[in-house]
Scaffold this motif. Structure first.
Motif, mmCIF file in Angstrom:
data_model
loop_
_atom_site.group_PDB
_atom_site.id
_atom_site.type_symbol
_atom_site.label_atom_id
_atom_site.label_comp_id
_atom_site.label_asym_id
_atom_site.label_seq_id
_atom_site.Cartn_x
_atom_site.Cartn_y
_atom_site.Cartn_z
ATOM 1 N N VAL A 34 0.835 -1.207 0.000
ATOM 2 C CA VAL A 34 0.000 0.000 0.000
ATOM 3 C C VAL A 34 0.867 1.253 0.000
ATOM 4 O O VAL A 34 0.608 2.211 -0.746
ATOM 5 N N MET A 35 1.916 1.270 0.830
ATOM 6 C CA MET A 35 2.788 2.436 0.918
ATOM 7 C C MET A 35 3.479 2.721 -0.413
ATOM 8 O O MET A 35 3.561 3.884 -0.846
ATOM 9 N N GLY A 40 4.225 6.081 -4.724
ATOM 10 C CA GLY A 40 4.516 6.177 -6.150
ATOM 11 C C GLY A 40 3.623 7.173 -6.850
ATOM 12 O O GLY A 40 4.093 7.978 -7.676
ATOM 13 N N VAL A 41 2.332 7.143 -6.513
ATOM 14 C CA VAL A 41 1.398 8.082 -7.131
ATOM 15 C C VAL A 41 1.721 9.518 -6.727
ATOM 16 O O VAL A 41 1.797 10.430 -7.574
ATOM 17 N N PHE A 43 4.572 10.741 -5.563
ATOM 18 C CA PHE A 43 5.879 11.141 -6.084
ATOM 19 C C PHE A 43 5.786 11.508 -7.563
ATOM 20 O O PHE A 43 6.360 12.511 -8.003
ATOM 21 N N ALA A 44 5.041 10.706 -8.335
ATOM 22 C CA ALA A 44 4.911 10.979 -9.766
ATOM 23 C C ALA A 44 4.178 12.291 -10.011
ATOM 24 O O ALA A 44 4.599 13.115 -10.843
ATOM 25 N N VAL A 45 3.085 12.519 -9.278
ATOM 26 C CA VAL A 45 2.321 13.758 -9.455
ATOM 27 C C VAL A 45 3.154 14.974 -9.049
ATOM 28 O O VAL A 45 3.182 15.999 -9.751
ATOM 29 N N THR A 46 3.865 14.847 -7.916
ATOM 30 C CA THR A 46 4.695 15.959 -7.437
ATOM 31 C C THR A 46 5.838 16.235 -8.396
ATOM 32 O O THR A 46 6.193 17.395 -8.644
ATOM 33 N N PHE A 47 6.427 15.188 -8.952
ATOM 34 C CA PHE A 47 7.533 15.352 -9.896
ATOM 35 C C PHE A 47 7.081 16.135 -11.131
ATOM 36 O O PHE A 47 7.761 17.071 -11.573
ATOM 37 N N LEU A 68 7.342 14.501 -0.727
ATOM 38 C CA LEU A 68 6.750 13.205 -0.383
ATOM 39 C C LEU A 68 6.895 12.934 1.105
ATOM 40 O O LEU A 68 5.954 12.452 1.756
ATOM 41 N N LEU A 69 8.058 13.236 1.668
ATOM 42 C CA LEU A 69 8.278 13.029 3.101
ATOM 43 C C LEU A 69 7.346 13.904 3.936
ATOM 44 O O LEU A 69 6.941 13.508 5.034
ATOM 45 N N GLU A 70 7.006 15.082 3.424
ATOM 46 C CA GLU A 70 6.076 15.954 4.145
ATOM 47 C C GLU A 70 4.681 15.352 4.197
ATOM 48 O O GLU A 70 3.921 15.597 5.146
ATOM 49 N N TYR A 71 4.321 14.551 3.172
ATOM 50 C CA TYR A 71 2.983 13.963 3.117
ATOM 51 C C TYR A 71 2.884 12.656 3.920
ATOM 52 O O TYR A 71 1.768 12.182 4.177
#
Length: 365
Positions: A34-35, A40-41, A43-47, A68-71
């Motif tokens: 799940v993680m 992955g989703v 990280f991809a959107v943020t990238f 990602l770490l903030e989320y």
């Protein structure tokens, strides 16, 4: 089927630790699945979102990783809940959960490895992931990331020689931890509050040795204006300035107790910081509460859990409802309506109590 039964029977009767490791493995496998999917989703959107605001791909990857770490604190409880549902679904689908229950284990005994796994995840997140994330996010702070007053930075120092007041429209933290104040105005007053100097500069740099400017415009008490480099002695340091304006989630778990004690000593309200500290301290309890909720939603007397989709959907809706409830308690703690520790612990106790009551009533039907 029979061979599975005898295998699990032997695991439970002769080597309980083997069964514990088996259930722990199933929990971590589902949780990490799940993680990885959620991360992955995100990280991809943020990238893709940050690609246009960074000079190169490597910088964009780092920026996406930091965000990602903030989320992570936001979706970690949901990931634990979903991981528990997936693990129990797989155990039910393969008839392993039916066999384990037939071997004499109650739902609470089956839950122990899952609770232990959630506790490990919570401790690791609070003690390792949080400090690492804070270190990355505070490496290049700007004024937009700090708690400002009227969108401006105001700093005042009192000493035996008088008063020093700084107003700036923003700041930037250098790699050597020095702070650049943008469009800074510095007011120097004597012990009688009489203005002796007003210094204006596009950039004023604060270091451990004082404040330095290269193009300062200085107006003294007589109205004489000069333009020259200026150095001011001050007891202010970059760290004391950051401590004044940092958000609670921008301070590492390890530094929060000392920071709260220091802020209390000078009379600064620290309710938000206390809420953040108790949130991190009781994060294992929070994740254990979500595990119990996941187990409650996973209860079934069918050999094949055909209602998994419905239970999964109801569980997700319940998690969102609990998310708003927890935020409500946090807000009450930050405003002082509830003690911070009670605002954090109360929702978790309510979740665990409700889940245990449902599991007990369901198990006795």
């Amino acid at each position: 089927m029979i061979s599975n039964y005898y295998t699990i029977y032997i695991m439970y009767r002769l080597k309980p630790s083997v069964l514990t490791r088996f259930l722990l493995y199933r929990f971590f496998a589902s949780f990490f699945l799940v993680m990885l999917t959620v991360c992955g989703v995100i990280f991809a959107v943020t990238f893709v979102e940050r690609l246009s605001s960074n000079p190169d791909t490597l910088s964009t990857l780092f920026d996406a990783w930091v965000r990602l770490l903030e989320y992570v604190p936001l979706f970690l409880p949901l990931a634990v809940f979903m991981g528990t549902l997936v693990a129990f679904y797989n155990l039910t689908k393969s008839s392993e959960l039916i066999i384990i229950a037939g071997g004499g284990l109650s739902p609470y005994q089956i839950a122990r490895p899952f609770l232990f796994g959630a506790c490990i995840v919570g401790i690791f997140t609070a003690l390792v992931v949080n400090p690492y994330s804070v270190n990355l996010t505070t490496r290049n702070l700007t004024g937009h990331q700090l708690k400002l007053i009227d969108e401006a930075i105001w700093i005042r120092e009192t000493s035996d020689n008088g008063y020093l007041t700084i107003r700036a429209s923003g700041l930037h933290v250098q790699k050597n931890k020095n702070i650049d104040f943008k469009h800074a105005t510095i007011f120097v007053q004597d012990t009688n509050f009489k203005l002796t100097e007003r210094i204006s500069a596009n950039i004023a740099t604060l270091s451990d040795s004082g404040i330095d400017t290269t193009d300062a415009t200085t107006v003294n008490s007589d109205g004489v204006t000069t333009k020259e480099a200026k150095h001011l002695e001050t007891k202010l340091t970059p760290q004391t300035v950051l401590d004044r304006y940092l958000q609670p989630d921008q301070i590492s778990f390890w530094k929060l107790p000392k920071f709260i004690h220091k802020m209390n000593a000078i009379g600064v309200v620290t309710r938000e910081h206390l809420v953040q500290f108790w949130t991190l301290l009781f994060l294992p309890l929070t994740l254990m509460a979500l595990v119990m909720l996941g187990i409650a939603f996973s209860q079934t007397k069918q050999r094949r859990n055909y209602s998994f989709g419905l239970k999964f959907s109801l569980g997700i809706l319940t998690c969102f409802a609990l998310y708003f409830t927890v935020n409500l308690f946090n807000a009450l703690g930050k405003t002082g309506a509830l003690p911070p520790i009670l605002a954090i612990v109360a929702p978790q106790i309510i979740i665990i109590t409700g889940a245990c009551m449902f599991i007990t009533s369901y198990d006795t039907i």
